[in-house]
Write a protein that holds these residues in place. Structure first.
Motif, short mmCIF file in Angstrom:
data_model
loop_
_atom_site.label_atom_id
_atom_site.label_comp_id
_atom_site.label_asym_id
_atom_site.label_seq_id
_atom_site.Cartn_x
_atom_site.Cartn_y
_atom_site.Cartn_z
N LEU A 55 3.05 -44.03 1.38
CA LEU A 55 3.58 -44.02 0.17
C LEU A 55 4.40 -44.09 -0.45
O LEU A 55 4.74 -43.99 -1.66
N ALA A 56 5.60 -43.27 -0.07
CA ALA A 56 6.62 -42.28 -0.58
C ALA A 56 8.09 -43.04 -0.68
O ALA A 56 8.46 -42.69 -1.98
N ALA A 57 7.50 -43.82 0.03
CA ALA A 57 9.31 -45.40 0.17
C ALA A 57 8.47 -46.69 -1.48
O ALA A 57 9.68 -47.12 -1.24
N VAL A 58 7.55 -46.67 -2.34
CA VAL A 58 7.13 -47.58 -3.00
C VAL A 58 7.62 -46.82 -4.05
O VAL A 58 7.93 -46.10 -4.17
N GLY A 59 8.44 -48.17 -4.33
CA GLY A 59 9.40 -48.25 -5.76
C GLY A 59 8.07 -48.20 -7.03
O GLY A 59 7.30 -48.24 -6.73
#
Length: 251
Positions: A55-59
């Motif tokens: 989920l690190a790249a979820v905006g």
């Protein structure tokens, strides 16, 4: 042991949460749990690592909670679907528990709105698979690891009518906001007829008792209007909050 009974009588196998929380009777000498619980901590750590990595790249994202028992076509299902679709059209990813009912409705609406539809699924004694509208799914064995993802990657919570699990997630968010552990993001209760009794109880019972403050109760926004839900969240997301610096440090 529960596992033996499950095998003999067709009971559901014990979940990882149940095994972790079970209190073992200590035999003479070295307790048996010493050989298992420390290693279980590594499994817990792996769930956090997997969730953070996925989920690190979820905006910007909104977490939507509600009953797993709500059938497709029910007014609450369609309301959650419509809210998620509107939020997705405004650039928000949608995070749910990945299961049926309101979770499915929100993931479905998100996909219809062109957003990233996320499901954080949990191992349960009765099987719960990811619904078909999830684009990014993460599997969890432990409720507390899963709930961390709901909070960590959300810019707002939308709470649809639901049961004990929904209440658990609602009050965990309120407690974290009240105590300053996370930034003060919107917590929107959808369904006036369903939730107003809870708000009334807070105001009539908890507030006079000094158990909560008026500011605490005001953390909750209550509406039936999907457009108002979106406006509350968009106004917050577009305002630029100094609390976000604190949240970045937590993250």
């Amino acid at each position: 042991m529960r596992g033996d009974a499950a095998a003999r009588f067709g009971m559901p196998a014990a979940t990882e949460d149940e095994q972790l929380l079970e209190r073992h009777s200590a035999p003479p000498g070295r307790p048996a749990f010493v050989d298992s619980d420390p290693w279980r901590a590594l499994r817990i750590l792996s769930e956090f690592v997997e969730g953070f990595d996925a989920l690190a790249a979820v905006g910007p994202a909104v977490t939507i909670f509600g009953s797993a028992r709500t059938a497709a076509g029910h007014p609450d299902y369609e309301l959650a679907r419509g809210i998620a679709r509107r939020l997705a059209e405004h650039g928000f990813a949608i995070i749910t528990g990945g299961g049926p009912g309101i979770m499915e409705a929100a993931n479905r609406g998100c996909r219809e709105g062109g957003g990233l539809s996320i499901g954080c699924n949990i191992e349960l004694p009765h099987e719960q698979g990811l619904n078909e509208y999830v684009d990014l799914g993460v599997e969890f064995k432990y409720f507390f690891a899963r709930k961390t993802m709901f909070v960590k990657y959300a810019d707002a919570f939308v709470i649809m009518p639901g049961g004990f699990g929904t209440l658990d997630e609602l009050f965990e968010a309120l407690t974290l906001i009240q105590t300053g552990k996370i930034r003060h993001f919107p917590v929107v209760l959808v369904g006036t007829a369903y939730w107003k009794g809870l708000i009334d109880w807070m105001e009539v019972t908890q507030l006079p008792a000094g158990a909560v403050s008026a500011e605490d109760v005001a953390l909750l926004k209550l509406t039936d209007d999907p457009d108002e839900v979106c406006e509350i969240i968009r106004a917050y997301a577009g305002a630029g909050h100094p609390e976000d610096v604190i949240q970045d440090e937590i993250r």
